[in-house]
Write a protein that holds these residues in place. Sequence first.
Motif, PDB file in Angstrom:
ATOM      1  N   ASP A  26       0.852  -1.185   0.000  1.00 28.26           N
ATOM      2  CA  ASP A  26       0.000   0.000   0.000  1.00 28.26           C
ATOM      3  C   ASP A  26       0.891   1.239   0.000  1.00 28.26           C
ATOM      4  N   ILE A  27       0.253   2.394  -0.193  1.00 33.15           N
ATOM      5  CA  ILE A  27       0.974   3.669  -0.295  1.00 33.15           C
ATOM      6  C   ILE A  27       0.526   4.596   0.821  1.00 33.15           C
ATOM      7  N   LYS A  28       1.495   5.223   1.469  1.00 29.63           N
ATOM      8  CA  LYS A  28       1.248   6.179   2.550  1.00 29.63           C
ATOM      9  C   LYS A  28       1.787   7.539   2.134  1.00 29.63           C
ATOM     10  N   TYR A  29       1.074   8.598   2.542  1.00 30.86           N
ATOM     11  CA  TYR A  29       1.484   9.965   2.202  1.00 30.86           C
ATOM     12  C   TYR A  29       2.101  10.648   3.418  1.00 30.86           C
ATOM     13  N   GLY A  30       3.143  11.416   3.178  1.00 28.99           N
ATOM     14  CA  GLY A  30       3.738  12.262   4.204  1.00 28.99           C
ATOM     15  C   GLY A  30       3.769  13.698   3.705  1.00 28.99           C
ATOM     16  N   TYR A  31       3.959  14.641   4.636  1.00 29.80           N
ATOM     17  CA  TYR A  31       3.918  16.060   4.263  1.00 29.80           C
ATOM     18  C   TYR A  31       5.197  16.762   4.696  1.00 29.80           C
ATOM     19  N   ILE A  32       5.727  17.599   3.808  1.00 30.51           N
ATOM     20  CA  ILE A  32       6.932  18.392   4.082  1.00 30.51           C
ATOM     21  C   ILE A  32       6.503  19.836   4.295  1.00 30.51           C
ATOM     22  N   ASN A  33       6.517  20.274   5.541  1.00 31.57           N
ATOM     23  CA  ASN A  33       6.059  21.637   5.860  1.00 31.57           C
ATOM     24  C   ASN A  33       6.922  22.704   5.199  1.00 31.57           C
ATOM     25  N   ARG A  87      -0.383   2.926  10.268  1.00 34.50           N
ATOM     26  CA  ARG A  87      -0.813   3.659  11.466  1.00 34.50           C
ATOM     27  C   ARG A  87       0.378   3.852  12.408  1.00 34.50           C
ATOM     28  N   LEU A  88       1.201   2.816  12.555  1.00 36.77           N
ATOM     29  CA  LEU A  88       2.411   2.959  13.378  1.00 36.77           C
ATOM     30  C   LEU A  88       3.364   3.989  12.770  1.00 36.77           C
ATOM     31  N   LEU A  89       3.515   3.935  11.467  1.00 39.73           N
ATOM     32  CA  LEU A  89       4.391   4.878  10.776  1.00 39.73           C
ATOM     33  C   LEU A  89       3.926   6.315  11.002  1.00 39.73           C
ATOM     34  N   GLU A  90       2.616   6.518  10.981  1.00 35.88           N
ATOM     35  CA  GLU A  90       2.066   7.847  11.209  1.00 35.88           C
ATOM     36  C   GLU A  90       2.284   8.299  12.654  1.00 35.88           C
ATOM     37  N   ASP A  91       1.935   7.412  13.607  1.00 37.36           N
ATOM     38  CA  ASP A  91       2.001   7.789  15.025  1.00 37.36           C
ATOM     39  C   ASP A  91       3.434   7.920  15.546  1.00 37.36           C
ATOM     40  N   GLU A  92       4.321   7.035  15.099  1.00 33.56           N
ATOM     41  CA  GLU A  92       5.663   6.980  15.673  1.00 33.56           C
ATOM     42  C   GLU A  92       6.705   7.742  14.865  1.00 33.56           C
ATOM     43  N   CYS A  93       6.324   8.195  13.683  1.00 31.77           N
ATOM     44  CA  CYS A  93       7.319   8.882  12.846  1.00 31.77           C
ATOM     45  C   CYS A  93       6.761  10.155  12.214  1.00 31.77           C
ATOM     46  N   LEU A  94       5.835  10.026  11.292  1.00 36.86           N
ATOM     47  CA  LEU A  94       5.431  11.171  10.470  1.00 36.86           C
ATOM     48  C   LEU A  94       4.791  12.289  11.274  1.00 36.86           C
ATOM     49  N   SER A  95       3.938  11.949  12.241  1.00 40.66           N
ATOM     50  CA  SER A  95       3.241  12.989  12.996  1.00 40.66           C
ATOM     51  C   SER A  95       4.113  13.636  14.065  1.00 40.66           C
ATOM     52  N   ARG A  96       5.273  13.081  14.311  1.00 46.81           N
ATOM     53  CA  ARG A  96       6.149  13.617  15.362  1.00 46.81           C
ATOM     54  C   ARG A  96       7.087  14.707  14.857  1.00 46.81           C
ATOM     55  N   GLU A 120      15.413  15.773   4.754  1.00 43.57           N
ATOM     56  CA  GLU A 120      15.194  15.467   6.172  1.00 43.57           C
ATOM     57  C   GLU A 120      14.155  14.369   6.348  1.00 43.57           C
ATOM     58  N   SER A 121      13.081  14.438   5.589  1.00 40.27           N
ATOM     59  CA  SER A 121      12.037  13.411   5.693  1.00 40.27           C
ATOM     60  C   SER A 121      12.557  12.050   5.254  1.00 40.27           C
ATOM     61  N   TYR A 122      13.391  12.038   4.216  1.00 35.52           N
ATOM     62  CA  TYR A 122      13.936  10.779   3.716  1.00 35.52           C
ATOM     63  C   TYR A 122      14.816  10.116   4.786  1.00 35.52           C
ATOM     64  N   GLU A 123      15.642  10.906   5.403  1.00 32.81           N
ATOM     65  CA  GLU A 123      16.536  10.377   6.438  1.00 32.81           C
ATOM     66  C   GLU A 123      15.737   9.850   7.636  1.00 32.81           C
ATOM     67  N   THR A 124      14.719  10.598   8.047  1.00 26.99           N
ATOM     68  CA  THR A 124      13.909  10.206   9.202  1.00 26.99           C
ATOM     69  C   THR A 124      13.138   8.918   8.941  1.00 26.99           C
ATOM     70  N   VAL A 125      12.504   8.833   7.776  1.00 27.95           N
ATOM     71  CA  VAL A 125      11.724   7.640   7.437  1.00 27.95           C
ATOM     72  C   VAL A 125      12.642   6.423   7.285  1.00 27.95           C
ATOM     73  N   SER A 126      13.806   6.608   6.684  1.00 27.48           N
ATOM     74  CA  SER A 126      14.753   5.500   6.522  1.00 27.48           C
ATOM     75  C   SER A 126      15.174   4.931   7.874  1.00 27.48           C
ATOM     76  N   GLU A 127      15.438   5.820   8.824  1.00 26.11           N
ATOM     77  CA  GLU A 127      15.816   5.367  10.163  1.00 26.11           C
ATOM     78  C   GLU A 127      14.672   4.620  10.840  1.00 26.11           C
ATOM     79  N   TYR A 128      13.448   5.099  10.625  1.00 21.36           N
ATOM     80  CA  TYR A 128      12.312   4.413  11.237  1.00 21.36           C
ATOM     81  C   TYR A 128      12.136   3.020  10.639  1.00 21.36           C
TER      82      TYR A 128
END
Length: 308
Positions: A141-148, A246-255, A263-271
């Motif tokens: 599946d595909i998840k969306y993230g946002y770069i402020n 849901r875990l990806l959203e709660d523990e990574c993207l929303s934080r 920056e988002s690429y590095e953070t998601v890769s670490e997660y």
Amino acid sequence: MSYGYPVTKVLRILQLNKSTYYYNINKDSNTKLLEEQNIVNKGGRPISGLSKTNNGKVISDEQVKEYICEIIESKGLCYGYYKITIMLKRKFKLIINKKKVYRLCKELNVLRSQRQVKPKHPRKIAQNREITKPNSLWEVDIKYGYINGEDRFFYIASFLDVYDRNIVEYHMGLLCTAEDIVITLKRALMKRNLYNKETGLVIRSDNGPQFISHKFEDTCKELNLEHERIPFKSPNKNAHIESFHRLLEDECLSRYEFKSYAESYETVSEYMKSYNKVRIHSSLGYISPMEFYQKILDGTAKSLIVKL
């Protein structure tokens, strides 16, 4: 009728329609010649062979054909007959409809070939299954993230093994096309040493455009993979990948409020690394997915039955 009998009476005796009679006697020799050359349909209205401009000037069909050739050849435009009709009206002030332009283009043999519509792959609905080993069913599946900081979204497409809960492989980027999904799937197969092998692996997805594309379907067929799609509005059929997102959203993207894509690429890769190697799962006996998969390879893992 040449002997003075009324036309109506003669036609009634012959059981002939008036329209048929008058149609035939009013056709001039030029129209009949065109019919003999199969230029017009004999059952339709006779073709005049002429068009008019806005100021009433009469233009022959041969001249209109020259105009059509001029439109096509002058700038190498790949116009269809509808756009040619518009250009004839604008540039040459012709009063002409698209049906006539279509006929003239057909006579000139300049009609553009129609786009071939590929037949759709038959849709295979996701079935209830019992999974007893890894590499039996992967959910994607595909998840969306946002770069402020850049005010734009990015995409994360993940392949999850429902038995050992590993994210086998994922794609992250500012775009997510069918080609990206295919490349990610092939990388995942290579990681598990399954590429171009008879594995019985099933790929389960929703009905997103990337997954119903010919590119993805043809790749699954080429790689001997079975692709099944969940019914519309039934995310519970894809529960494991939905749970991960849901875990990806709660523990990574929303934080985080990402300032840049880097920056988002590095953070998601670490997660992703942490999820596979560190984060424990109660369903796996409170060990990480990677540790559980290693135990499977060693033959020391407890047996599981995953029902879905």
